[in-house]
Motif scaffolding. Structure first.
Motif, PDB file in Angstrom:
ATOM      1  N   THR A  92      -8.703   3.745  -5.676  1.00  0.00           N
ATOM      2  CA  THR A  92      -7.723   4.307  -4.614  1.00  0.00           C
ATOM      3  C   THR A  92      -7.896   5.713  -4.498  1.00  0.00           C
ATOM      4  OG1 THR A  92      -6.223   2.590  -4.780  1.00  0.00           O
ATOM      5  CG2 THR A  92      -5.144   4.449  -3.855  1.00  0.00           C
ATOM      6  N   ASP A 114      -5.328  -0.834  -2.951  1.00  0.00           N
ATOM      7  CA  ASP A 114      -7.317  -1.126  -2.318  1.00  0.00           C
ATOM      8  C   ASP A 114      -7.116  -3.004  -2.803  1.00  0.00           C
ATOM      9  OD1 ASP A 114      -9.900  -1.115  -3.988  1.00  0.00           O
ATOM     10  OD2 ASP A 114      -8.122  -0.580  -5.274  1.00  0.00           O
ATOM     11  N   MET A 152      -6.222   1.230   1.562  1.00  0.00           N
ATOM     12  CA  MET A 152      -7.499   1.550   1.686  1.00  0.00           C
ATOM     13  C   MET A 152      -7.831   1.623   2.756  1.00  0.00           C
ATOM     14  SD  MET A 152      -6.991   4.488  -0.238  1.00  0.00           S
ATOM     15  CE  MET A 152      -8.289   5.341  -1.057  1.00  0.00           C
ATOM     16  N   CYS A 207     -12.424   6.579   0.294  1.00  0.00           N
ATOM     17  CA  CYS A 207     -12.279   6.048  -1.511  1.00  0.00           C
ATOM     18  C   CYS A 207     -13.595   7.429  -1.525  1.00  0.00           C
ATOM     19  CB  CYS A 207     -12.205   5.396  -2.642  1.00  0.00           C
ATOM     20  SG  CYS A 207     -13.305   3.999  -3.191  1.00  0.00           S
TER      21      CYS A 207
END
Length: 272
Positions: free
Chosen positions: A12, A212, A229, A249
């Motif tokens: 993330t 995520d 994400m 990310c």
């Protein structure tokens, strides 16, 4: 306007090389300047997070161990919960049908019985390391959480075994595709964030959160604005399909979203 922003770390805020990008750090500091309280909600240990916060010069509340600990800005413990001793005893002393390595976390750090240097790659920038020990000798009353690391299919089979053995005496979650965690009952990032929000006098509707993995599910689903994400686990996207996906990310998508939110909040957001 959100008053509290909660961020997962791995997958993330952190890029795939486990580093916090300059754009992300700048965006976090802009939130702080807007009097938005920061909290980092992670599976990582508080000892590691304190080190990282010091090197980054960030001021934030810490939710660590996937919700088993909450620490104040000053480092005081606001909340703590450990595995029930009978659960820790059973998990550590049962021979499970799995190839997974076992990792125990408590207030002293990260304990494991196997030397697996590859696992340290995720901690290269903090220097946090495991301690090799005989896990069967760890006192059952001093176990915060237990992690199993292996390939995802192996862990899915292990989860069935653990569910059958533990029932409702523990909370099981995937913190990554290759990491299955055994946590205390009721312990997750969402419940911890609710405790912290109440402590600060905020409602959960005044919180935004980014994540995520499946260990972010409760947190993302309980806040006023949850953001997923682009590299998130498919299971998370499926369970929270109503939430927006902001990007990967590796491209510092959190910074991209925050910059848009701070500068042009009335315009639609497009992932980077």
């Amino acid at each position: 306007m959100a008053r509290l922003a909660a961020f997962d770390m791995d997958g993330t805020l952190l890029m795939p090389d486990h580093r916090l990008g300059d754009k992300t750090l700048s965006a976090l500091k802009r939130l702080h300047e807007r009097d938005i309280t920061l909290t980092f909600a992670t599976g990582r240990h508080v000892l590691e997070m304190r080190h990282l916060m010091g090197t980054l010069s960030l001021e934030a509340f810490l939710i660590t161990g996937n919700g088993t600990r909450i620490h104040s800005l000053e480092g005081d413990v606001l909340y703590r919960q450990d595995l029930a001793p009978d659960v820790a005893e059973q998990v550590l002393h049962t021979t499970w049908d799995t190839e997974a390595s076992i990792h125990v976390f408590n207030d002293t750090g990260w304990l494991t019985g196997q030397d697996i240097p590859a696992l340290l790659e995720a901690h290269v920038y903090s220097g946090f390391q495991y301690q090799l020990t005989d896990l069967r000798r760890i006192p059952a009353h001093a176990v915060t959480k237990i992690c199993f690391c292996s390939d995802h299919d192996d862990l899915c089979r292990l989860r069935i075994q653990l569910n059958e053995a533990l029932g409702n005496r523990a909370h099981l979650t995937f913190s990554a595709v290759d990491c299955l965690e055994v946590l205390p009952v009721g312990c997750n990032k969402g419940s911890a964030l609710a405790v912290l929000s109440d402590h600060l006098g905020y409602s959960m509707q005044e919180c935004m959160a980014f994540g995520d993995a499946m260990n972010d599910r409760e947190m993302l689903g309980s806040v006023g604005r949850g953001l997923i994400m682009g590299n998130a686990m498919p299971q998370l996207m499926a369970e929270l399909s109503h939430l927006p996906v902001i990007g990967h990310c590796r491209n510092e998508a959190v910074s991209h979203f925050l910059t848009h939110w701070l500068d042009t909040p009335d315009l639609p957001y497009s992932p980077e």
